[in-house]
Design a protein around this motif. Structure first.
Motif, PDB file in Angstrom:
ATOM      1  N   UNK A  83       0.807  -1.223   0.000  1.00  0.00           N
ATOM      2  CA  UNK A  83       0.000   0.000   0.000  1.00  0.00           C
ATOM      3  C   UNK A  83       0.835   1.265   0.000  1.00  0.00           C
ATOM      4  N   UNK A  84       0.134   2.376  -0.012  1.00  0.00           N
ATOM      5  CA  UNK A  84       0.768   3.689  -0.008  1.00  0.00           C
ATOM      6  C   UNK A  84       0.227   4.501   1.142  1.00  0.00           C
ATOM      7  N   UNK A  85       0.860   5.637   1.406  1.00  0.00           N
ATOM      8  CA  UNK A  85       0.420   6.476   2.513  1.00  0.00           C
ATOM      9  C   UNK A  85       0.649   5.753   3.820  1.00  0.00           C
ATOM     10  N   UNK A  86      -0.391   5.625   4.624  1.00  0.00           N
ATOM     11  CA  UNK A  86      -0.291   4.908   5.895  1.00  0.00           C
ATOM     12  C   UNK A  86       0.038   3.440   5.613  1.00  0.00           C
ATOM     13  N   UNK A  87       0.989   2.919   6.327  1.00  0.00           N
ATOM     14  CA  UNK A  87       1.391   1.529   6.109  1.00  0.00           C
ATOM     15  C   UNK A  87       0.252   0.591   6.467  1.00  0.00           C
ATOM     16  N   UNK A  88       0.081  -0.385   5.644  1.00  0.00           N
ATOM     17  CA  UNK A  88      -0.871  -1.439   5.963  1.00  0.00           C
ATOM     18  C   UNK A  88      -0.083  -2.666   6.362  1.00  0.00           C
ATOM     19  N   UNK A  89      -0.626  -3.411   7.262  1.00  0.00           N
ATOM     20  CA  UNK A  89       0.035  -4.600   7.773  1.00  0.00           C
ATOM     21  C   UNK A  89      -0.585  -5.819   7.123  1.00  0.00           C
ATOM     22  N   UNK A  90       0.237  -6.596   6.462  1.00  0.00           N
ATOM     23  CA  UNK A  90      -0.216  -7.874   5.930  1.00  0.00           C
ATOM     24  C   UNK A  90       0.489  -8.935   6.740  1.00  0.00           C
ATOM     25  N   UNK A  91      -0.265  -9.689   7.466  1.00  0.00           N
ATOM     26  CA  UNK A  91       0.291 -10.682   8.370  1.00  0.00           C
ATOM     27  C   UNK A  91      -0.161 -12.036   7.883  1.00  0.00           C
ATOM     28  N   UNK A  92       0.784 -12.878   7.565  1.00  0.00           N
ATOM     29  CA  UNK A  92       0.434 -14.211   7.144  1.00  0.00           C
ATOM     30  C   UNK A  92       0.804 -15.204   8.219  1.00  0.00           C
ATOM     31  N   UNK A  93      -0.069 -16.096   8.492  1.00  0.00           N
ATOM     32  CA  UNK A  93       0.224 -17.168   9.428  1.00  0.00           C
ATOM     33  C   UNK A  93       0.235 -18.467   8.650  1.00  0.00           C
ATOM     34  N   UNK A  94       1.308 -19.208   8.811  1.00  0.00           N
ATOM     35  CA  UNK A  94       1.490 -20.429   8.054  1.00  0.00           C
ATOM     36  C   UNK A  94       1.792 -21.551   9.030  1.00  0.00           C
TER      37      UNK A  94
ATOM     38  N   UNK B 150       1.618 -11.485  23.177  1.00  0.00           N
ATOM     39  CA  UNK B 150       1.670 -10.016  23.203  1.00  0.00           C
ATOM     40  C   UNK B 150       3.011  -9.533  22.666  1.00  0.00           C
ATOM     41  N   UNK B 151       4.080 -10.199  23.059  1.00  0.00           N
ATOM     42  CA  UNK B 151       5.417  -9.829  22.584  1.00  0.00           C
ATOM     43  C   UNK B 151       5.516 -10.042  21.078  1.00  0.00           C
ATOM     44  N   UNK B 152       5.043 -11.178  20.605  1.00  0.00           N
ATOM     45  CA  UNK B 152       5.120 -11.477  19.176  1.00  0.00           C
ATOM     46  C   UNK B 152       4.326 -10.448  18.369  1.00  0.00           C
ATOM     47  N   UNK B 153       3.118 -10.163  18.791  1.00  0.00           N
ATOM     48  CA  UNK B 153       2.273  -9.228  18.048  1.00  0.00           C
ATOM     49  C   UNK B 153       2.856  -7.818  18.080  1.00  0.00           C
ATOM     50  N   UNK B 154       3.334  -7.381  19.244  1.00  0.00           N
ATOM     51  CA  UNK B 154       3.937  -6.052  19.354  1.00  0.00           C
ATOM     52  C   UNK B 154       5.182  -5.936  18.474  1.00  0.00           C
ATOM     53  N   UNK B 155       5.957  -7.012  18.379  1.00  0.00           N
ATOM     54  CA  UNK B 155       7.145  -6.994  17.533  1.00  0.00           C
ATOM     55  C   UNK B 155       6.759  -6.871  16.065  1.00  0.00           C
ATOM     56  N   UNK B 156       5.745  -7.608  15.647  1.00  0.00           N
ATOM     57  CA  UNK B 156       5.274  -7.520  14.264  1.00  0.00           C
ATOM     58  C   UNK B 156       4.759  -6.115  13.954  1.00  0.00           C
ATOM     59  N   UNK B 157       3.993  -5.542  14.869  1.00  0.00           N
ATOM     60  CA  UNK B 157       3.490  -4.180  14.653  1.00  0.00           C
ATOM     61  C   UNK B 157       4.634  -3.171  14.599  1.00  0.00           C
ATOM     62  N   UNK B 158       5.612  -3.333  15.459  1.00  0.00           N
ATOM     63  CA  UNK B 158       6.769  -2.438  15.457  1.00  0.00           C
ATOM     64  C   UNK B 158       7.496  -2.516  14.110  1.00  0.00           C
ATOM     65  N   UNK B 159       7.713  -3.726  13.623  1.00  0.00           N
ATOM     66  CA  UNK B 159       8.400  -3.910  12.341  1.00  0.00           C
ATOM     67  C   UNK B 159       7.601  -3.304  11.194  1.00  0.00           C
ATOM     68  N   UNK B 160       6.288  -3.243  11.345  1.00  0.00           N
ATOM     69  CA  UNK B 160       5.421  -2.677  10.314  1.00  0.00           C
ATOM     70  C   UNK B 160       5.336  -1.155  10.408  1.00  0.00           C
ATOM     71  N   UNK B 161       5.976  -0.584  11.422  1.00  0.00           N
ATOM     72  CA  UNK B 161       5.986   0.864  11.535  1.00  0.00           C
ATOM     73  C   UNK B 161       4.943   1.446  12.458  1.00  0.00           C
TER      74      UNK B 161
END
Length: 178
Positions: free
Chosen positions: A12-23, A154-165
């Protein structure tokens, strides 16, 4: 808990969108068969994987020990492991965080393909679960701690969100966000 790998990339553009895949991978115990094929396929396609966090075996701790989070000591990206450790002190300070030598989980396949990767484990140190790979690995037993899983997630999700900006709002108080 089953092997669950979270893969993150931006679109995406502008505000970052988070695409999270769980496999969910099969064949880990037979040489990481599923994840090796998938990570190689992603590399060949030129996929933009910003962060891969493997979460495997999160629920057990020895009954007399505190809730824990084991971080990869040898296989994985040291900077990602350090990031996870730092984030754990913010979002789950109740966890005792340390390193584990447990190896050879699905994050390794991504690390070998050059993607930033680490894994989360239920214990700092060696495997202590007496029901590891055993038919007695059930939830109704001593040491099976869903609060520990919640804290690690909580740690895993917060880390993913942090990496996504994504970050905390300016001046936010964590207690107000809970």
């Amino acid at each position: 808990m089953s092997t669950l790998s979270s893969i993150l990339h931006f679109t995406g553009t502008g505000r970052k969108r988070l695409t999270d895949g769980s496999v969910v991978f099969a064949g880990e115990e037979q040489g990481l068969l599923g994840s090796k094929v998938y990570a190689k396929e992603l590399r060949e396609r030129g996929a933009n994987i910003v962060l891969m966090i493997q979460a495997d075996m999160l629920v057990y701790h020895v009954p007399d020990e505190p809730p824990q989070l084991g971080l990869a000591q040898f296989i994985g990206t040291p900077e990602v492991t350090q990031l996870v450790g730092n984030i754990s002190t913010i979002y789950s300070p109740e966890l005792t965080v340390g390193f584990t030598v447990v190896c050879c989980s699905d994050h390794q396949s991504f690390h070998e393909q050059g993607y930033p990767a680490t894994h989360l484990f239920e214990r700092a140190g060696l495997i202590a679960d007496p029901m590891y790979h055993n038919s007695g690995d059930l939830s109704d037993r001593p040491g099976y701690d869903l609060n520990q899983v919640r804290s690690i997630c909580k740690v895993q999700f917060a880390t993913l969100l942090h990496a996504a900006g994504f970050g905390l709002p300016e001046g936010a108080n964590l207690e107000e966000l809970d």
